[in-house]
Design an enzyme around this catalytic site. Structure first.
Site, PDB file in Angstrom:
ATOM      1  N   TYR A 169       0.868  -1.275  -0.118  1.00 47.87           N
ATOM      2  CA  TYR A 169      -0.026   0.116   0.103  1.00 47.87           C
ATOM      3  C   TYR A 169       0.748   1.332  -0.052  1.00 47.87           C
ATOM      4  O   TYR A 169       1.692   1.322   0.764  1.00 47.87           O
ATOM      5  CB  TYR A 169      -0.934   0.170   1.124  1.00 47.87           C
ATOM      6  CG  TYR A 169      -2.011  -0.960   1.137  1.00 47.87           C
ATOM      7  CD1 TYR A 169      -2.396  -1.693   0.070  1.00 47.87           C
ATOM      8  CD2 TYR A 169      -2.783  -1.200   2.331  1.00 47.87           C
ATOM      9  CE1 TYR A 169      -3.156  -2.810  -0.170  1.00 47.87           C
ATOM     10  CE2 TYR A 169      -4.033  -2.146   2.152  1.00 47.87           C
ATOM     11  CZ  TYR A 169      -4.308  -2.801   0.867  1.00 47.87           C
ATOM     12  OH  TYR A 169      -5.274  -3.559   0.898  1.00 47.87           O
ATOM     13  N   GLU A 193     -20.314   3.637 -10.361  1.00 52.15           N
ATOM     14  CA  GLU A 193     -20.695   3.686 -11.981  1.00 52.15           C
ATOM     15  C   GLU A 193     -22.316   4.007 -11.970  1.00 52.15           C
ATOM     16  O   GLU A 193     -23.025   3.728 -11.119  1.00 52.15           O
ATOM     17  CB  GLU A 193     -20.718   2.343 -12.289  1.00 52.15           C
ATOM     18  CG  GLU A 193     -19.036   1.798 -12.441  1.00 52.15           C
ATOM     19  CD  GLU A 193     -18.913   0.415 -12.847  1.00 52.15           C
ATOM     20  OE1 GLU A 193     -19.909  -0.432 -13.048  1.00 52.15           O
ATOM     21  OE2 GLU A 193     -17.641   0.037 -12.809  1.00 52.15           O
ATOM     22  N   PRO A 215     -16.399  -3.610  -0.262  1.00 48.01           N
ATOM     23  CA  PRO A 215     -18.014  -4.051   0.176  1.00 48.01           C
ATOM     24  C   PRO A 215     -19.012  -3.353  -0.300  1.00 48.01           C
ATOM     25  O   PRO A 215     -20.199  -3.868  -0.303  1.00 48.01           O
ATOM     26  CB  PRO A 215     -17.879  -4.101   1.759  1.00 48.01           C
ATOM     27  CG  PRO A 215     -16.894  -2.819   2.174  1.00 48.01           C
ATOM     28  CD  PRO A 215     -16.011  -3.181   0.853  1.00 48.01           C
ATOM     29  N   GLY A 254     -19.064  -2.279  -3.456  1.00 46.89           N
ATOM     30  CA  GLY A 254     -19.205  -2.668  -4.947  1.00 46.89           C
ATOM     31  C   GLY A 254     -18.894  -1.253  -5.893  1.00 46.89           C
ATOM     32  O   GLY A 254     -18.383  -0.277  -5.360  1.00 46.89           O
TER      33      GLY A 254
END
Length: 287
Positions: free
Chosen positions: A46, A208, A201, A203
């Protein structure tokens, strides 16, 4: 329960996201713990191998008790950044590398042990004997307490767990990426009593604008009134309903969203509402 039900993902805390200052990072840690979010999810890569060290500096200044939190890290991905002389992104799981990676994470995080070490992604070249030797050595030395994997299939979990117990598989899972529920991964974890953790989680619901996300948002607007909850809390509540006791790893650095994530643990979706959400995502009725 070894880990908080909601886990704070740190991927965007540093160079790959918000670039939080040391003081802001320490404040965010304190806020998380005050909300009951005591588990922090890391990976060595990271921030291009920089975020763990920044977190460690901030944690040292936070005044938090090490025993009050759980630190997760992952190893294995050879990333094309951080000054490493990698010709191509790849994976490495030989014994010496796993041990060296953990020791580097411990130094960067300024801690004597990891509560959980995960293999970040499966490699076609990984050998269970080599991995188990590294994990057994690290456990014997007290450098890791628990061991798991990330993004592994059931057969890959079975391969690695041949010689060393696997306690966690961290996978992508959400209302818009629910394949783990139908391809056997979550069934396998429930059967073997392996704890699932879910990255991303929420999504694609807020990322979008598609027919799928529009259907979901419309339904969430209706359910928000019924449950007196926000859309993001309902998305997490949908995950939390699954019998495998999934732990969502939330990547937000926004305090309000962290509060709503914790509030999701108190939402008990009715079974029909849970299926309404799934059908909205699938775009077709249940068979």
């Amino acid at each position: 329960m070894k880990y908080s039900r909601i886990i704070a993902g740190t991927m965007t805390w540093g160079a790959w996201g918000k670039k939080l200052s040391t003081a802001t990072m320490a404040d965010l840690m304190q806020f998380c713990v005050a909300q009951g979010v005591t588990t922090f999810d890391h990976a060595d890569i990271y921030g291009g191998y920089t975020t763990e060290a920044e977190f460690g500096t901030a944690f040292a200044q936070s005044g938090l008790n090490r025993e009050a939190v759980q630190l997760i890290s992952k190893c294995g991905i050879q990333h094309l950044s951080g000054g490493r002389n990698n010709k191509i992104g790849h994976y490495s799981y030989d014994k010496d590398y796993i041990i060296c990676s953990v020791e580097t994470s411990l130094k960067n995080l300024q801690t004597e042990y990891l509560d959980l070490l995960l293999l970040h992604r499966p490699s076609p070249l990984m050998h269970p004997e080599e991995i188990s030797e590294a994990i057994q050595t690290l456990k014997q030395q007290g450098k890791i307490k628990n061991f798991g994997v990330s993004n592994f299939t059931p057969s890959q979990v079975a391969l690695i767990s041949k010689n060393v117990p696997i306690e966690v598989n961290q996978i992508e899972f959400s209302l818009t990426e629910y394949s783990a529920m139908f391809d056997g991964r979550l069934d396998h974890l429930l059967l073997k009593e392996i704890n699932p953790m879910a990255w991303s989680p929420l999504g694609n619901v807020f990322k979008e604008d598609t027919e799928q996300t529009r259907r979901i948002k419309k339904l969430l607007g209706e359910l928000s009134n019924k449950y007196n909850a926000t859309a993001d809390a309902l998305l997490l509540a949908w995950i939390l309903k699954h019998p495998s006791k999934i732990h969502p790893v939330v990547g937000t650095t926004t305090k309000d969203r962290l509060v709503r994530a914790v509030e999701a643990t108190a939402i008990d979706l009715e079974v029909e509402d849970w299926f309404l959400m799934l059908v909205a995502s699938q775009g077709r009725p249940m068979p």
